[in-house]
Design an enzyme around this catalytic site. Structure first.
Site, short mmCIF file in Angstrom:
data_model
loop_
_atom_site.label_atom_id
_atom_site.label_comp_id
_atom_site.label_asym_id
_atom_site.label_seq_id
_atom_site.Cartn_x
_atom_site.Cartn_y
_atom_site.Cartn_z
N SER A 282 0.86 -1.30 -0.06
CA SER A 282 -0.06 -0.16 0.01
C SER A 282 0.92 1.10 -0.02
O SER A 282 1.62 1.51 -1.09
CB SER A 282 -1.00 0.00 1.10
OG SER A 282 -1.98 0.89 0.98
N ASP A 293 10.13 5.68 -10.04
CA ASP A 293 9.87 6.20 -11.28
C ASP A 293 10.72 7.49 -11.59
O ASP A 293 11.14 7.83 -12.52
CB ASP A 293 8.41 6.53 -11.33
CG ASP A 293 7.59 5.26 -11.79
OD1 ASP A 293 8.40 4.16 -11.84
OD2 ASP A 293 6.36 5.20 -11.78
N LYS A 307 -0.70 -4.27 -3.26
CA LYS A 307 -1.99 -3.71 -2.63
C LYS A 307 -2.05 -2.45 -3.33
O LYS A 307 -1.85 -1.38 -2.19
CB LYS A 307 -2.01 -3.83 -1.00
CG LYS A 307 -3.34 -3.68 -0.45
CD LYS A 307 -3.87 -2.37 -0.39
CE LYS A 307 -5.20 -2.43 0.51
NZ LYS A 307 -5.61 -1.09 0.51
#
Length: 374
Positions: A282, A293, A307
Protein backbone atom coordinates in the site's frame (compact mmCIF):
# COMPACT_ATOMS: atom_id res chain seq x y z
CA UNK A 1 -37.80 -10.00 6.68
CA UNK A 2 -36.03 -10.98 3.46
CA UNK A 3 -38.85 -9.54 1.33
CA UNK A 4 -38.27 -6.12 2.86
CA UNK A 5 -34.51 -6.41 2.40
CA UNK A 6 -34.91 -7.16 -1.30
CA UNK A 7 -37.42 -4.33 -1.78
CA UNK A 8 -34.99 -1.97 -0.06
CA UNK A 9 -32.13 -3.07 -2.27
CA UNK A 10 -34.19 -2.57 -5.41
CA UNK A 11 -35.54 0.86 -4.44
CA UNK A 12 -32.17 2.08 -3.15
CA UNK A 13 -30.47 1.52 -6.51
CA UNK A 14 -33.26 1.38 -9.07
CA UNK A 15 -32.32 0.00 -12.51
CA UNK A 16 -32.16 2.51 -15.36
CA UNK A 17 -34.38 0.68 -17.88
CA UNK A 18 -37.16 -1.87 -18.12
CA UNK A 19 -34.70 -4.55 -19.27
CA UNK A 20 -32.48 -3.81 -16.27
CA UNK A 21 -35.52 -3.94 -14.00
CA UNK A 22 -36.51 -7.37 -15.30
CA UNK A 23 -32.98 -8.76 -14.88
CA UNK A 24 -32.66 -7.29 -11.40
CA UNK A 25 -35.89 -8.98 -10.29
CA UNK A 26 -34.73 -12.26 -11.82
CA UNK A 27 -31.44 -12.18 -9.93
CA UNK A 28 -33.12 -11.20 -6.67
CA UNK A 29 -35.59 -14.05 -7.05
CA UNK A 30 -32.63 -16.46 -7.32
CA UNK A 31 -31.15 -14.93 -4.18
CA UNK A 32 -34.53 -15.32 -2.47
CA UNK A 33 -34.73 -18.99 -3.45
CA UNK A 34 -31.22 -19.76 -2.18
CA UNK A 35 -31.84 -17.82 1.02
CA UNK A 36 -35.00 -19.80 1.80
CA UNK A 37 -33.33 -23.13 0.97
CA UNK A 38 -30.47 -22.37 3.35
CA UNK A 39 -32.84 -21.09 6.05
CA UNK A 40 -35.02 -24.22 5.86
CA UNK A 41 -32.56 -27.02 5.09
CA UNK A 42 -29.04 -26.11 6.23
CA UNK A 43 -27.68 -28.57 8.80
CA UNK A 44 -27.54 -25.88 11.49
CA UNK A 45 -30.29 -23.38 12.29
CA UNK A 46 -29.33 -19.80 11.44
CA UNK A 47 -31.01 -16.51 12.26
CA UNK A 48 -31.96 -13.97 9.59
CA UNK A 49 -29.23 -11.66 10.94
CA UNK A 50 -26.57 -14.36 10.60
CA UNK A 51 -27.64 -15.25 7.07
CA UNK A 52 -27.80 -11.66 5.87
CA UNK A 53 -24.36 -10.87 7.34
CA UNK A 54 -22.89 -13.93 5.64
CA UNK A 55 -24.51 -12.92 2.35
CA UNK A 56 -23.12 -9.39 2.62
CA UNK A 57 -19.66 -10.69 3.50
CA UNK A 58 -19.74 -13.14 0.60
CA UNK A 59 -20.75 -10.46 -1.89
CA UNK A 60 -18.05 -8.02 -0.79
CA UNK A 61 -15.19 -10.47 -0.28
CA UNK A 62 -15.84 -11.99 -3.70
CA UNK A 63 -15.06 -8.59 -5.23
CA UNK A 64 -11.50 -8.39 -3.89
CA UNK A 65 -9.59 -9.33 -0.70
CA UNK A 66 -9.87 -5.81 0.71
CA UNK A 67 -13.65 -5.23 0.60
CA UNK A 68 -15.71 -6.51 3.52
CA UNK A 69 -18.78 -6.04 5.67
CA UNK A 70 -18.43 -4.98 9.31
CA UNK A 71 -21.29 -5.37 11.74
CA UNK A 72 -21.57 -2.96 14.66
CA UNK A 73 -19.13 -4.92 16.82
CA UNK A 74 -16.46 -5.26 14.13
CA UNK A 75 -16.79 -1.60 13.12
CA UNK A 76 -16.21 -0.49 16.72
CA UNK A 77 -13.14 -2.76 16.94
CA UNK A 78 -11.77 -1.28 13.71
CA UNK A 79 -12.15 2.23 15.10
CA UNK A 80 -10.39 1.14 18.28
CA UNK A 81 -7.47 -0.36 16.32
CA UNK A 82 -6.79 2.88 14.45
CA UNK A 83 -6.06 4.64 17.75
CA UNK A 84 -2.54 3.17 17.58
CA UNK A 85 -2.46 0.88 20.65
CA UNK A 86 -4.23 -2.49 20.91
CA UNK A 87 -3.78 -6.01 22.17
CA UNK A 88 -2.83 -8.89 19.92
CA UNK A 89 -0.01 -10.61 18.05
CA UNK A 90 1.26 -7.83 15.78
CA UNK A 91 0.41 -9.05 12.29
CA UNK A 92 -1.36 -7.48 9.32
CA UNK A 93 -3.55 -10.16 7.69
CA UNK A 94 -5.89 -10.76 4.79
CA UNK A 95 -7.82 -13.73 3.39
CA UNK A 96 -6.41 -15.68 0.45
CA UNK A 97 -7.16 -19.12 -1.01
CA UNK A 98 -9.42 -19.96 1.91
CA UNK A 99 -6.65 -19.33 4.46
CA UNK A 100 -5.43 -16.34 6.42
CA UNK A 101 -2.41 -14.76 4.73
CA UNK A 102 0.10 -12.61 6.59
CA UNK A 103 0.82 -9.34 4.79
CA UNK A 104 3.52 -8.45 7.30
CA UNK A 105 4.50 -8.69 10.96
CA UNK A 106 4.84 -5.42 12.88
CA UNK A 107 8.25 -4.54 14.31
CA UNK A 108 9.01 -5.57 17.89
CA UNK A 109 5.77 -7.50 18.39
CA UNK A 110 5.22 -11.16 19.39
CA UNK A 111 4.81 -12.18 15.73
CA UNK A 112 7.98 -10.39 14.66
CA UNK A 113 10.05 -11.81 17.52
CA UNK A 114 8.79 -15.33 16.81
CA UNK A 115 10.00 -15.20 13.21
CA UNK A 116 6.64 -14.87 11.44
CA UNK A 117 7.23 -13.73 7.85
CA UNK A 118 5.35 -11.85 5.17
CA UNK A 119 3.66 -14.34 2.85
CA UNK A 120 3.17 -17.00 5.52
CA UNK A 121 -0.25 -18.66 5.59
CA UNK A 122 -2.08 -19.47 8.82
CA UNK A 123 -3.96 -22.76 8.55
CA UNK A 124 -5.04 -23.30 12.18
CA UNK A 125 -5.56 -21.20 15.30
CA UNK A 126 -5.27 -23.24 18.49
CA UNK A 127 -5.86 -26.34 16.38
CA UNK A 128 -9.01 -24.95 14.72
CA UNK A 129 -8.95 -24.80 10.91
CA UNK A 130 -9.27 -21.31 9.41
CA UNK A 131 -10.60 -22.63 6.07
CA UNK A 132 -13.31 -20.20 4.94
CA UNK A 133 -13.03 -18.32 8.24
CA UNK A 134 -13.56 -14.58 7.72
CA UNK A 135 -11.16 -11.97 9.07
CA UNK A 136 -13.44 -11.01 11.93
CA UNK A 137 -13.60 -14.59 13.19
CA UNK A 138 -9.83 -15.01 12.90
CA UNK A 139 -9.13 -11.72 14.67
CA UNK A 140 -11.52 -12.64 17.48
CA UNK A 141 -9.53 -15.83 18.13
CA UNK A 142 -6.13 -14.15 17.91
CA UNK A 143 -7.06 -11.38 20.29
CA UNK A 144 -7.21 -11.98 23.99
CA UNK A 145 -5.89 -10.95 27.35
CA UNK A 146 -2.30 -9.70 27.34
CA UNK A 147 0.05 -12.45 28.50
CA UNK A 148 -2.11 -15.35 27.29
CA UNK A 149 -0.72 -17.82 24.72
CA UNK A 150 -2.03 -18.91 21.34
CA UNK A 151 -0.71 -21.55 18.93
CA UNK A 152 -0.85 -20.78 15.22
CA UNK A 153 -0.07 -23.28 12.47
CA UNK A 154 1.96 -21.86 9.59
CA UNK A 155 2.62 -22.93 6.01
CA UNK A 156 5.70 -21.29 4.48
CA UNK A 157 6.45 -22.04 0.85
CA UNK A 158 7.06 -25.75 0.25
CA UNK A 159 7.84 -26.46 3.91
CA UNK A 160 5.76 -28.77 6.06
CA UNK A 161 3.22 -26.97 8.31
CA UNK A 162 4.63 -26.05 11.71
CA UNK A 163 3.26 -24.63 14.95
CA UNK A 164 4.34 -21.37 16.56
CA UNK A 165 3.27 -20.43 20.09
CA UNK A 166 2.85 -16.70 20.63
CA UNK A 167 2.03 -14.76 23.78
CA UNK A 168 -0.40 -11.89 23.27
CA UNK A 169 0.91 -8.42 24.07
CA UNK A 170 -0.08 -4.78 23.83
CA UNK A 171 0.77 -3.63 20.31
CA UNK A 172 2.20 -0.14 20.03
CA UNK A 173 2.69 1.20 16.53
CA UNK A 174 6.10 2.89 16.57
CA UNK A 175 6.46 4.65 13.23
CA UNK A 176 10.07 5.81 12.70
CA UNK A 177 13.48 4.76 14.05
CA UNK A 178 16.92 5.82 12.88
CA UNK A 179 20.58 4.91 13.31
CA UNK A 180 23.92 5.30 11.52
CA UNK A 181 25.79 2.35 10.01
CA UNK A 182 29.01 2.73 7.99
CA UNK A 183 28.45 6.47 7.53
CA UNK A 184 24.93 5.84 6.22
CA UNK A 185 21.71 7.04 7.84
CA UNK A 186 19.26 4.13 8.15
CA UNK A 187 15.64 5.27 8.44
CA UNK A 188 13.28 2.49 9.47
CA UNK A 189 9.58 3.20 8.80
CA UNK A 190 7.28 0.48 10.12
CA UNK A 191 3.91 2.07 9.30
CA UNK A 192 2.40 5.21 7.79
CA UNK A 193 0.44 6.97 10.52
CA UNK A 194 -0.07 10.60 11.51
CA UNK A 195 3.44 10.83 12.99
CA UNK A 196 5.45 9.29 10.13
CA UNK A 197 6.40 12.39 8.13
CA UNK A 198 7.19 14.46 11.23
CA UNK A 199 9.18 11.54 12.65
CA UNK A 200 11.25 11.27 9.48
CA UNK A 201 11.88 15.02 9.43
CA UNK A 202 13.10 14.90 13.03
CA UNK A 203 15.35 11.91 12.34
CA UNK A 204 16.88 13.46 9.22
CA UNK A 205 17.41 16.78 10.98
CA UNK A 206 19.20 15.07 13.86
CA UNK A 207 21.43 13.09 11.49
CA UNK A 208 22.18 16.06 9.21
CA UNK A 209 23.11 18.28 12.17
CA UNK A 210 25.39 15.66 13.73
CA UNK A 211 29.17 16.00 13.78
CA UNK A 212 29.51 13.55 10.87
CA UNK A 213 26.40 13.79 8.63
CA UNK A 214 25.59 10.63 6.62
CA UNK A 215 26.95 10.27 3.10
CA UNK A 216 23.60 8.82 2.04
CA UNK A 217 20.44 7.19 3.36
CA UNK A 218 18.63 3.86 3.46
CA UNK A 219 14.85 4.04 3.76
CA UNK A 220 13.76 0.66 5.12
CA UNK A 221 10.15 -0.11 4.12
CA UNK A 222 10.32 -3.89 4.53
CA UNK A 223 7.31 -5.45 6.24
CA UNK A 224 5.58 -2.07 6.28
CA UNK A 225 1.90 -2.82 5.59
CA UNK A 226 1.08 0.78 4.67
CA UNK A 227 -1.33 3.20 6.26
CA UNK A 228 -2.38 6.74 5.39
CA UNK A 229 -2.25 7.90 1.77
CA UNK A 230 -1.51 11.47 2.86
CA UNK A 231 1.59 10.29 4.72
CA UNK A 232 2.87 8.29 1.75
CA UNK A 233 2.58 11.43 -0.37
CA UNK A 234 4.31 13.69 2.17
CA UNK A 235 7.08 11.13 2.78
CA UNK A 236 7.74 10.87 -0.97
CA UNK A 237 7.75 14.65 -1.16
CA UNK A 238 10.59 14.81 1.38
CA UNK A 239 12.98 13.45 -1.26
CA UNK A 240 11.60 15.02 -4.46
CA UNK A 241 11.90 18.47 -6.01
CA UNK A 242 8.92 18.19 -8.36
CA UNK A 243 6.69 15.86 -10.36
CA UNK A 244 3.76 13.53 -9.83
CA UNK A 245 3.88 11.19 -6.85
CA UNK A 246 0.72 9.15 -7.31
CA UNK A 247 -2.69 9.40 -8.93
CA UNK A 248 -5.93 7.84 -7.77
CA UNK A 249 -8.44 6.75 -10.40
CA UNK A 250 -11.97 5.64 -9.66
CA UNK A 251 -14.80 4.13 -11.63
CA UNK A 252 -15.55 7.22 -13.71
CA UNK A 253 -13.01 8.72 -16.12
CA UNK A 254 -13.40 12.12 -14.49
CA UNK A 255 -12.77 10.61 -11.05
CA UNK A 256 -9.00 11.24 -10.99
CA UNK A 257 -6.93 12.83 -8.23
CA UNK A 258 -3.24 13.63 -8.75
CA UNK A 259 -0.73 14.30 -5.96
CA UNK A 260 2.48 16.13 -6.87
CA UNK A 261 5.71 17.04 -5.09
CA UNK A 262 6.67 20.50 -3.94
CA UNK A 263 10.19 21.89 -4.23
CA UNK A 264 12.66 20.87 -1.51
CA UNK A 265 14.72 17.67 -1.08
CA UNK A 266 15.29 17.23 2.65
CA UNK A 267 18.54 15.25 2.20
CA UNK A 268 19.93 17.62 -0.46
CA UNK A 269 20.07 15.04 -3.28
CA UNK A 270 22.23 12.64 -1.29
CA UNK A 271 21.99 9.06 -2.61
CA UNK A 272 19.02 7.07 -1.37
CA UNK A 273 18.39 3.32 -1.29
CA UNK A 274 14.97 1.90 -0.42
CA UNK A 275 14.62 -1.62 0.99
CA UNK A 276 11.43 -3.50 0.05
CA UNK A 277 10.05 -7.03 0.33
CA UNK A 278 6.79 -8.95 0.03
CA UNK A 279 5.58 -7.37 3.27
CA UNK A 280 5.83 -3.85 1.82
CA UNK A 281 2.29 -2.88 0.90
CA UNK A 282 0.00 0.00 0.00
CA UNK A 283 1.55 3.31 1.16
CA UNK A 284 5.01 1.67 1.16
CA UNK A 285 4.57 0.76 -2.48
CA UNK A 286 3.53 4.30 -3.37
CA UNK A 287 6.72 5.74 -1.83
CA UNK A 288 9.00 3.11 -3.35
CA UNK A 289 7.34 3.24 -6.77
CA UNK A 290 7.23 7.04 -6.99
CA UNK A 291 10.89 7.47 -6.03
CA UNK A 292 11.88 4.68 -8.42
CA UNK A 293 9.93 6.26 -11.30
CA UNK A 294 11.65 9.60 -10.68
CA UNK A 295 15.02 7.81 -10.49
CA UNK A 296 15.49 9.38 -7.07
CA UNK A 297 16.17 6.09 -5.29
CA UNK A 298 17.54 2.63 -6.00
CA UNK A 299 15.22 -0.15 -4.83
CA UNK A 300 16.88 -3.19 -3.25
CA UNK A 301 15.20 -6.37 -2.04
CA UNK A 302 12.22 -8.30 -3.33
CA UNK A 303 8.95 -7.46 -5.12
CA UNK A 304 6.28 -5.85 -2.96
CA UNK A 305 2.85 -7.14 -1.98
CA UNK A 306 0.71 -5.47 -4.65
CA UNK A 307 -1.95 -3.72 -2.59
CA UNK A 308 -2.70 -0.81 -4.90
CA UNK A 309 -6.32 -0.01 -4.14
CA UNK A 310 -8.18 2.54 -2.03
CA UNK A 311 -10.91 1.50 0.38
CA UNK A 312 -13.62 3.77 1.74
CA UNK A 313 -15.26 3.02 5.08
CA UNK A 314 -18.97 3.63 4.51
CA UNK A 315 -21.10 3.69 7.70
CA UNK A 316 -24.49 1.95 7.57
CA UNK A 317 -27.77 2.63 9.35
CA UNK A 318 -27.33 -0.43 11.58
CA UNK A 319 -24.16 1.16 13.08
CA UNK A 320 -22.04 -1.21 11.02
CA UNK A 321 -20.08 -0.30 7.90
CA UNK A 322 -18.67 -1.64 4.66
CA UNK A 323 -15.08 -1.39 3.54
CA UNK A 324 -15.35 -0.94 -0.24
CA UNK A 325 -12.66 -0.61 -2.88
CA UNK A 326 -13.48 2.63 -4.72
CA UNK A 327 -10.31 3.41 -6.68
CA UNK A 328 -6.77 2.31 -7.52
CA UNK A 329 -3.34 3.86 -7.14
CA UNK A 330 -1.24 4.59 -10.22
CA UNK A 331 2.45 5.48 -10.16
CA UNK A 332 3.89 8.42 -12.17
CA UNK A 333 4.73 5.96 -14.98
CA UNK A 334 1.03 5.08 -15.23
CA UNK A 335 1.55 1.59 -13.78
CA UNK A 336 -1.01 0.19 -11.36
CA UNK A 337 0.40 -1.40 -8.22
CA UNK A 338 -2.65 -3.59 -7.69
CA UNK A 339 -1.80 -7.34 -7.61
CA UNK A 340 1.54 -6.57 -9.33
CA UNK A 341 3.54 -4.66 -6.77
CA UNK A 342 6.81 -2.80 -7.25
CA UNK A 343 9.88 -4.62 -8.63
CA UNK A 344 13.28 -3.79 -7.11
CA UNK A 345 16.10 -2.44 -9.27
CA UNK A 346 18.44 -4.92 -7.57
CA UNK A 347 16.91 -8.17 -6.37
CA UNK A 348 18.48 -9.46 -3.16
CA UNK A 349 16.90 -12.32 -1.25
CA UNK A 350 16.37 -12.00 2.48
CA UNK A 351 18.74 -14.90 2.93
CA UNK A 352 18.06 -17.28 5.76
CA UNK A 353 14.88 -18.39 7.53
CA UNK A 354 15.98 -16.60 10.67
CA UNK A 355 16.17 -13.27 8.81
CA UNK A 356 15.16 -10.40 11.05
CA UNK A 357 15.15 -6.71 10.41
CA UNK A 358 17.72 -4.76 12.46
CA UNK A 359 20.02 -7.71 13.19
CA UNK A 360 23.42 -8.75 11.90
CA UNK A 361 21.99 -11.26 9.37
CA UNK A 362 20.61 -8.79 6.86
CA UNK A 363 21.70 -9.39 3.27
CA UNK A 364 19.61 -6.55 1.87
CA UNK A 365 20.81 -3.89 4.28
CA UNK A 366 24.43 -5.04 3.91
CA UNK A 367 24.14 -4.68 0.14
CA UNK A 368 22.61 -1.21 0.45
CA UNK A 369 25.43 -0.05 2.76
CA UNK A 370 28.07 -1.32 0.34
CA UNK A 371 26.25 0.35 -2.56
CA UNK A 372 26.22 3.72 -0.82
CA UNK A 373 29.85 3.42 0.29
CA UNK A 374 30.99 2.75 -3.27
Amino acid sequence: MLKYILIFLFVFHAPSSFADTKETYRQLSIFNEVYNRVKDQYVEELTDKELVEKALNGMLQALDPHSSYMNEEVYKEMQMDTSGTFGGLGIEITTDKGFIKIISPIDDTPADKAGIQAGDYITHLNGESVVDMNLKEAIDIMRGEVGTPITITIIRGAEEPFDVELVRDTIKMASVKHRVLNNVGVLRVSTFNEQTTSGLKDSIKELEESENPPIGYVLDLRNNPGGLLTESVSVSDLFLEQGEIVSIRGREKKDVQVFSAKKGDLINKKPLVILINEGSASASEIVAGALQDHKRAVLVGESTYGKGSVQSIIPLKNDGAIRLTVSKYYLPSGKSISQVGVTPDIEIAEGSDDFRINTDTDNQLDYALKLLNG
